[in-house]
Design an enzyme around this catalytic site. Structure first.
Site, PDB file in Angstrom:
ATOM      1  N   SER A  44       0.754  -1.205  -0.150  1.00 50.88           N
ATOM      2  CA  SER A  44       0.008  -0.108  -0.187  1.00 50.88           C
ATOM      3  C   SER A  44       0.955   1.138   0.041  1.00 50.88           C
ATOM      4  CB  SER A  44      -0.905   0.055   1.234  1.00 50.88           C
ATOM      5  OG  SER A  44      -1.391   1.353   1.507  1.00 50.88           O
ATOM      6  N   GLY A  45       0.472   2.202  -0.898  1.00 50.11           N
ATOM      7  CA  GLY A  45       1.172   3.409  -0.870  1.00 50.11           C
ATOM      8  C   GLY A  45       0.692   4.306   0.373  1.00 50.11           C
ATOM      9  N   ASP A  56      -0.250  10.744   1.286  1.00 52.48           N
ATOM     10  CA  ASP A  56      -0.365   9.736   0.122  1.00 52.48           C
ATOM     11  C   ASP A  56      -0.375  10.427  -1.227  1.00 52.48           C
ATOM     12  OD1 ASP A  56      -0.459   7.193  -1.391  1.00 52.48           O
ATOM     13  OD2 ASP A  56      -2.562   7.103  -0.784  1.00 52.48           O
ATOM     14  N   ASP A  83       1.079  -1.463  -4.957  1.00 49.60           N
ATOM     15  CA  ASP A  83       0.407  -0.232  -5.163  1.00 49.60           C
ATOM     16  C   ASP A  83       1.429   0.740  -6.067  1.00 49.60           C
ATOM     17  OD1 ASP A  83      -1.069   2.084  -5.396  1.00 49.60           O
ATOM     18  OD2 ASP A  83      -1.206   2.112  -3.196  1.00 49.60           O
TER      19      ASP A  83
HETATM   20  C1  SPV Z   1      -3.805   2.162  -0.522  1.00 53.72           C
HETATM   21  O1  SPV Z   1      -3.660   1.355   0.375  1.00 53.72           O
HETATM   22  O2  SPV Z   1      -2.578   3.124  -0.981  1.00 53.72           O
HETATM   23  C2  SPV Z   1      -4.640   2.349  -1.404  1.00 53.72           C
HETATM   24  C3  SPV Z   1      -5.908   2.227  -1.237  1.00 53.72           C
HETATM   25  O3  SPV Z   1      -4.283   2.960  -2.689  1.00 53.72           O
HETATM   26  S1  SPV Z   1      -6.756   3.696  -0.856  1.00 53.72           S
HETATM   27  O4  SPV Z   1      -5.755   4.223   0.428  1.00 53.72           O
HETATM   28  O5  SPV Z   1      -8.241   3.410  -0.095  1.00 53.72           O
HETATM   29  O6  SPV Z   1      -6.782   4.473  -1.850  1.00 53.72           O
HETATM   30 MG    MG Z   2      -2.675   3.861  -2.970  1.00 57.41          MG
END
Ligand code: SPV
Ligand code: MG
Length: 292
Positions: A44-45, A56, A83
């Protein structure tokens, strides 16, 4: 090892078995997720950014994310889904980064159709701007062509619902990305009930499986998702970092309240638990064999 992991994920998708992926922001979190029984890890980013305490929003470099993916893939035996946000640029960037992620031991990438730099999806009033459909199709085609192993999975993600563009636009984009060669389509929603996502799933006429991230609508269970027959992967997007942050917050507060660590010690993983997760068995084997 990488090829075997790729095949495992590809096969799960082909058989329409629901594959469960837990987010991880470092190899320890990934190891604990694997031990808990998740089928795979979500690189996950959002989690990695949160672990650096930055938004993010493409603040961290591709290299920082890639190196964490390499470290996670080296630690777990289950497939890792990376991701890659928007692909860190255009189709040219995508062509260059896919082989790097594949060489790092990743089994799949998820690439989203937002503009670079992105804003995170679940942020209230976030900036959600999408690239043209044709441009993103080119990026998907570039990713598919750049992979070395045919079992490496390319997942296209549309943010049409996140951007408030409606079901018709979301379905149009998802079909266009399937046409461009995506192995699966991630459809994301920030609605607090599953209605929007279930309407999309019901209307989906594509051949490829869908991928859901039910963070905003946690009431949707794996049994509900599997019952649709159209979803290949469920991703738990941020539960490792939230669990870790929540545990730290409460333990740290108790230590301050108690004026010492006497009240928290028994409830924490022991130091030997941590040493075990650090790979102590392997080190003992090496010591026995080679230290003379
Ligand atoms: C992440 O976990 O980085 C995602 C999912 O891309 S979300 O944060 O819900 O976009
Ligand atoms: Mg992400």
């Amino acid at each position: 090892m990488g090829a075997g992991k790729n095949k495992g994920l590809k096969q799960a998708l082909a058989e329409r078995r629901l594959f469960t992926a837990m987010a991880a922001h470092n190899p320890l979190a990934a190891k604990i997720a694997q031990e808990a029984g998740f089928d795979g890890i979500w690189g996950s980013g959002f989690e990695l950014s949160a672990s650096y305490a930055v938004p993010d929003a493409n603040i961290l470099s591709m290299g920082t994310h890639l190196e964490m993916m390499r470290a996670i893939a080296a630690t777990v035996s289950v497939p890792l889904i990376a991701d890659i946000d928007t692909g860190f640029g255009n189709a040219v960037n995508v062509s260059y980064i896919i082989p790097q992620y594949e060489a790092a031991g990743v089994s799949a990438v998820v690439m989203e159709d937002k503009t670079f730099p992105k804003d995170t999806s679940l942020r209230a009033d976030g900036r959600q701007e999408l690239v043209r459909v044709e441009e993103f199709q080119g990026k998907v085609e570039a990713a598919v062509q750049a992979r070395q192993d045919a079992d490496f999975v390319v997942i296209a993600r549309t943010e049409a619902l996140i951007a408030g563009l409606g079901q018709e636009q979301a379905l149009r984009r998802a079909l266009a990305y399937e046409e461009a060669g995506a192995d699966a389509v991630l459809i994301h929603s920030k609605q607090k009930t599953p209605d929007e996502i279930l309407a999309f799933v019901a209307a989906w006429k594509g051949r490829v499986p869908l991928v859901l991230v039910p963070t905003a609508y946690p009431q949707l269970t794996e049994a509900d998702i599997a019952a649709t027959g159209k979803v290949g992967i469920v991703i738990y997007g941020n539960h490792a970092i939230r669990a870790a942050a929540g545990a730290m917050r409460s333990v740290f507060a108790q230590i301050r309240r108690d004026g010492g660590i006497q009240g928290v010690d028994a409830s924490l993983p022991s130091v030997s638990d941590i040493i075990g997760w650090q790979g102590d068995m392997r080190m003992r084997d090496i010591e026995r064999l080679f230290l003379r």
